[in-house]
Design an enzyme around this catalytic site. Sequence first.
Site, mmCIF file in Angstrom:
data_model
loop_
_atom_site.group_PDB
_atom_site.id
_atom_site.type_symbol
_atom_site.label_atom_id
_atom_site.label_comp_id
_atom_site.label_asym_id
_atom_site.label_seq_id
_atom_site.Cartn_x
_atom_site.Cartn_y
_atom_site.Cartn_z
ATOM 1 N N ASP A 1 9.173 -6.835 -4.765
ATOM 2 C CA ASP A 1 8.592 -7.418 -4.064
ATOM 3 C C ASP A 1 9.078 -9.932 -3.804
ATOM 4 O O ASP A 1 9.283 -9.945 -5.068
ATOM 5 C CB ASP A 1 7.098 -7.519 -3.712
ATOM 6 C CG ASP A 1 6.454 -7.384 -2.021
ATOM 7 O OD1 ASP A 1 6.131 -6.525 -2.585
ATOM 8 O OD2 ASP A 1 6.194 -9.094 -1.988
ATOM 9 N N CYS B 1 -2.879 0.676 10.329
ATOM 10 C CA CYS B 1 -1.938 1.806 11.160
ATOM 11 C C CYS B 1 -1.757 2.700 12.167
ATOM 12 O O CYS B 1 -1.164 1.754 13.374
ATOM 13 C CB CYS B 1 -1.322 3.574 10.598
ATOM 14 S SG CYS B 1 -0.334 2.768 8.874
ATOM 15 N N TYR C 1 0.734 -1.886 -0.138
ATOM 16 C CA TYR C 1 -0.131 -0.357 -0.032
ATOM 17 C C TYR C 1 0.706 1.763 0.465
ATOM 18 O O TYR C 1 0.721 2.247 -0.788
ATOM 19 C CB TYR C 1 -0.824 -0.090 1.241
ATOM 20 C CG TYR C 1 -2.271 -0.724 1.437
ATOM 21 C CD1 TYR C 1 -3.688 -0.390 0.815
ATOM 22 C CD2 TYR C 1 -2.013 -2.400 1.537
ATOM 23 C CE1 TYR C 1 -4.218 -1.011 0.476
ATOM 24 C CE2 TYR C 1 -3.537 -3.554 1.111
ATOM 25 C CZ TYR C 1 -4.317 -3.137 0.559
ATOM 26 O OH TYR C 1 -5.317 -3.645 0.410
HETATM 27 P P1 NAD Z 1 1.662 -4.375 3.061
HETATM 28 O O1 NAD Z 1 1.913 -5.704 3.489
HETATM 29 O O2 NAD Z 1 0.728 -3.715 1.969
HETATM 30 O O3 NAD Z 1 3.580 -4.283 1.685
HETATM 31 C C1 NAD Z 1 4.300 -4.963 2.560
HETATM 32 C C2 NAD Z 1 4.878 -5.955 1.235
HETATM 33 O O4 NAD Z 1 6.573 -6.398 1.881
HETATM 34 C C3 NAD Z 1 4.747 -6.503 1.001
HETATM 35 O O5 NAD Z 1 3.770 -7.151 -0.576
HETATM 36 C C4 NAD Z 1 5.483 -7.887 1.496
HETATM 37 O O6 NAD Z 1 5.393 -9.097 0.327
HETATM 38 C C5 NAD Z 1 6.870 -7.253 0.971
HETATM 39 N N1 NAD Z 1 8.366 -7.258 1.671
HETATM 40 C C6 NAD Z 1 8.466 -8.662 2.705
HETATM 41 N N2 NAD Z 1 9.143 -7.643 3.338
HETATM 42 C C7 NAD Z 1 9.696 -8.244 1.472
HETATM 43 C C8 NAD Z 1 11.296 -8.529 1.668
HETATM 44 N N3 NAD Z 1 12.158 -9.049 2.612
HETATM 45 N N4 NAD Z 1 11.899 -8.326 0.054
HETATM 46 C C9 NAD Z 1 11.218 -8.881 -0.180
HETATM 47 N N5 NAD Z 1 9.378 -8.155 -0.271
HETATM 48 C C10 NAD Z 1 9.147 -7.945 1.434
HETATM 49 O O7 NAD Z 1 2.497 -2.908 3.435
HETATM 50 P P2 NAD Z 1 2.200 -1.793 3.816
HETATM 51 O O8 NAD Z 1 1.010 -0.646 4.573
HETATM 52 O O9 NAD Z 1 2.499 -0.908 2.712
HETATM 53 O O10 NAD Z 1 2.697 -0.479 4.839
HETATM 54 C C11 NAD Z 1 4.220 -0.005 4.458
HETATM 55 C C12 NAD Z 1 4.868 -0.123 5.485
HETATM 56 O O11 NAD Z 1 4.465 1.348 5.716
HETATM 57 C C13 NAD Z 1 4.817 -0.065 7.714
HETATM 58 O O12 NAD Z 1 5.840 0.023 7.695
HETATM 59 C C14 NAD Z 1 3.299 0.440 7.744
HETATM 60 O O13 NAD Z 1 3.256 0.716 8.606
HETATM 61 C C15 NAD Z 1 4.008 1.613 6.399
HETATM 62 N N6 NAD Z 1 2.504 2.769 6.195
HETATM 63 C C16 NAD Z 1 2.343 2.343 5.942
HETATM 64 C C17 NAD Z 1 0.911 2.755 5.234
HETATM 65 C C18 NAD Z 1 -0.147 2.736 4.724
HETATM 66 O O14 NAD Z 1 -1.637 3.687 4.982
HETATM 67 N N7 NAD Z 1 -1.098 1.593 5.052
HETATM 68 C C19 NAD Z 1 0.897 4.337 5.580
HETATM 69 C C20 NAD Z 1 1.845 5.518 6.254
HETATM 70 C C21 NAD Z 1 2.821 4.410 6.313
HETATM 71 C C1 UDX Z 2 -3.552 7.129 8.769
HETATM 72 C C2 UDX Z 2 -3.185 8.313 8.572
HETATM 73 O O1 UDX Z 2 -4.052 9.172 8.615
HETATM 74 C C3 UDX Z 2 -1.897 8.306 8.039
HETATM 75 O O2 UDX Z 2 -1.554 10.192 7.555
HETATM 76 C C4 UDX Z 2 -0.476 7.503 7.991
HETATM 77 O O3 UDX Z 2 0.260 7.050 6.919
HETATM 78 C C5 UDX Z 2 -1.293 6.163 7.870
HETATM 79 O O4 UDX Z 2 -2.501 6.475 8.946
HETATM 80 P P1 UDX Z 2 -5.203 5.863 7.080
HETATM 81 O O5 UDX Z 2 -5.206 4.922 8.262
HETATM 82 O O6 UDX Z 2 -5.081 5.029 5.638
HETATM 83 O O7 UDX Z 2 -3.766 6.841 7.629
HETATM 84 O O8 UDX Z 2 -6.327 6.005 6.724
HETATM 85 P P2 UDX Z 2 -7.154 7.528 7.855
HETATM 86 O O9 UDX Z 2 -7.827 7.994 7.614
HETATM 87 O O10 UDX Z 2 -6.291 8.078 8.560
HETATM 88 O O11 UDX Z 2 -8.408 6.769 8.681
HETATM 89 C C6 UDX Z 2 -8.302 5.301 9.630
HETATM 90 C C7 UDX Z 2 -9.625 5.527 10.979
HETATM 91 O O12 UDX Z 2 -9.884 6.375 11.007
HETATM 92 C C8 UDX Z 2 -10.009 5.282 9.793
HETATM 93 O O13 UDX Z 2 -11.383 3.617 9.917
HETATM 94 C C9 UDX Z 2 -11.167 6.148 9.401
HETATM 95 O O14 UDX Z 2 -12.567 5.645 9.351
HETATM 96 C C10 UDX Z 2 -11.285 6.534 10.954
HETATM 97 N N1 UDX Z 2 -11.951 7.961 11.235
HETATM 98 C C11 UDX Z 2 -11.334 8.990 10.283
HETATM 99 C C12 UDX Z 2 -13.027 8.184 11.522
HETATM 100 O O15 UDX Z 2 -13.699 7.425 12.726
HETATM 101 N N2 UDX Z 2 -12.581 9.632 12.049
HETATM 102 C C13 UDX Z 2 -12.392 10.787 11.603
HETATM 103 O O16 UDX Z 2 -12.789 11.570 11.260
HETATM 104 C C14 UDX Z 2 -10.982 9.718 10.952
#
Ligand code: NAD
Ligand code: UDX
Length: 481
Positions: free
Chosen positions: A36, A276, A14
């Site tokens: 990946d 997160c 993501y």
């Molecule tokens: P995700 O699970 O969607 O993706 C992670 C990917 O890394 C997977 O496809 C997995 O197969 C791959 N992977 C793991 N180990 C590997 C390796 N050794 N070599 C190659 N590929 C490998 O996770 P995500 O949601 O993208 O989150 C990634 C990081 O970013 C996390 O630390 C998360 O906390 C942070 N983050 C996520 C969000 C979000 O909205 N999802 C926002 C901000 C920060």
């Molecule tokens: C969050 C942070 O916003 C982002 O900056 C960080 O990088 C990853 O985590 P995300 O989890 O993707 O992002 O979505 P976000 O919009 O923050 O919503 C998180 C949860 O809170 C959702 O379930 C949403 O529905 C809920 N929410 C959000 C509420 O219930 N009320 C609100 O006012 C806002």
Amino acid sequence: ELKITKICCIGAGYVGGPTCSVMAYKCPNIRMTVVDKSAERIEAWNSDKLPIYEPGLFEIVKERRNKNLFFSTDIPTAIREAELIFISVNTPTKNFGNGRGRAADLKYVEDAARMIAETAQSSKIVVEKSTVPVRAAESIMHILRANQKADVRYDILSNPEFLAEGTAVADLINPDRVLIGGEQTDDGLRAIETLSWVYERWIPKERILSTNTWSSELSKLAANAFLAQRISSINSLSAVCEATGADVSEVAKAVGLDSRIGSKFLQASVGFGGSCFQKDILNLVYICEGLNLPEVAAYWQQVIDMNEYQKTRFSQKIIECLFNTVSDKRIAIFGFAFKKNTGDTRETPAITVCKILLEEGAKLEIYDPKVEAEQIFSDLTSASVTENPEFVRQAVKVQSDPYTAVERAHAIVVCTEWDEFQSLDYNKIYGSMMKPAYIFDGRKILDHDALQKIGFHVQTIGKKLNRAGLLRSWGQIPQFN
Ligand code: NAD
Ligand code: UDX
């Protein structure tokens, strides 16, 4: 001057996928390779059905793919060629051993670091984009430097990602800020400047903030903790509203108009979800305990406890309203994703709601416009939800049409705020439901007055809706209240 020409990103999830797609789109002269270990994920990134849904993402991928944006399972080649490497692998909550249920599992980050150390033949800037505990960069540094080849040097930066799902592309194109943490040495500052140069291709320099490494790592946890805290704060007050007749939307508006407080993230709901918030706060709590700061740990733990309370409270209310029994009643669940405009179900409040209703014997008809049936079954049959997956498979149906989901249902439960739920034909829906027909709006998105006029019994978060109120809105004077 071109400071960077090739970037590799380990982890096509993501974060890695959208981040690199937008980077490729904004930096046509930089070659981005997202790798990946999951061949299935990479194959999907190279297909017409991307592994994740984000508005606007497919258009960008289509435009840059195989030009300066590549998705590959050949991790060593991508590492070898790149000057800068993002680590954006998952850092889930540990489910075993020390810190189980709280600490972040850094196994995948360590694997990525080891892979870099084994493969690299030239110097690299290694950028930690995954969300990690404070001082994780130090561990990466240890691994890299302990395995360093002659003539190869590493600079480690922290560059946390702040995108939110459902708005990832917009957030990446126009971020509030980009945060880059690094060592405050000549080499460290030079590395910060190089990464900053990449972002400056499309982001105004004044929005690029640089700090020391530990501040950057902690700021990411802090930002998520603050955001989640606002939701738990307003949700705690939603319970007070339901008990008193205050309306949480009115309270949120009145409070949010104070410019010191601000109006965003004050939407009361069934509870927050997503991969997160919970993970990062648990991680923060765990760090505080490790630092012997139990009061700080307890303070942040309460944000999570309040969220659990809210999810349970909402689910209990459904059961209570349905005459304290939902056994064998059909209940339509509108929305399973943790928020609108995503197909992601990680930590979605819908799981808790469904779990509680299933335990009480309900039959669920689930409709979500983006979540695949397979995903819903996998979530609801997981060990944390049930000991009896077969029972769940019998009790749950996933529908691809909301009107089918509501047929002969006793109640509709809105778990996700999808826009399309606002424009459904609720007269038609009312006609096909059992009576009395109930709607539980866990997202406060429906027109409750209109629904009551149709005949629905409506319950929502943070507002007492009663039939007497309905009579008043019809201009009749209720005899009993
Ligand atoms: P995700 O699970 O969607 O993706 C992670 C990917 O890394 C997977 O496809 C997995 O197969 C791959 N992977 C793991 N180990 C590997 C390796 N050794 N070599 C190659 N590929 C490998 O996770 P995500 O949601 O993208 O989150 C990634 C990081 O970013 C996390 O630390 C998360 O906390 C942070 N983050 C996520 C969000 C979000 O909205 N999802 C926002 C901000 C920060
Ligand atoms: C969050 C942070 O916003 C982002 O900056 C960080 O990088 C990853 O985590 P995300 O989890 O993707 O992002 O979505 P976000 O919009 O923050 O919503 C998180 C949860 O809170 C959702 O379930 C949403 O529905 C809920 N929410 C959000 C509420 O219930 N009320 C609100 O006012 C806002």
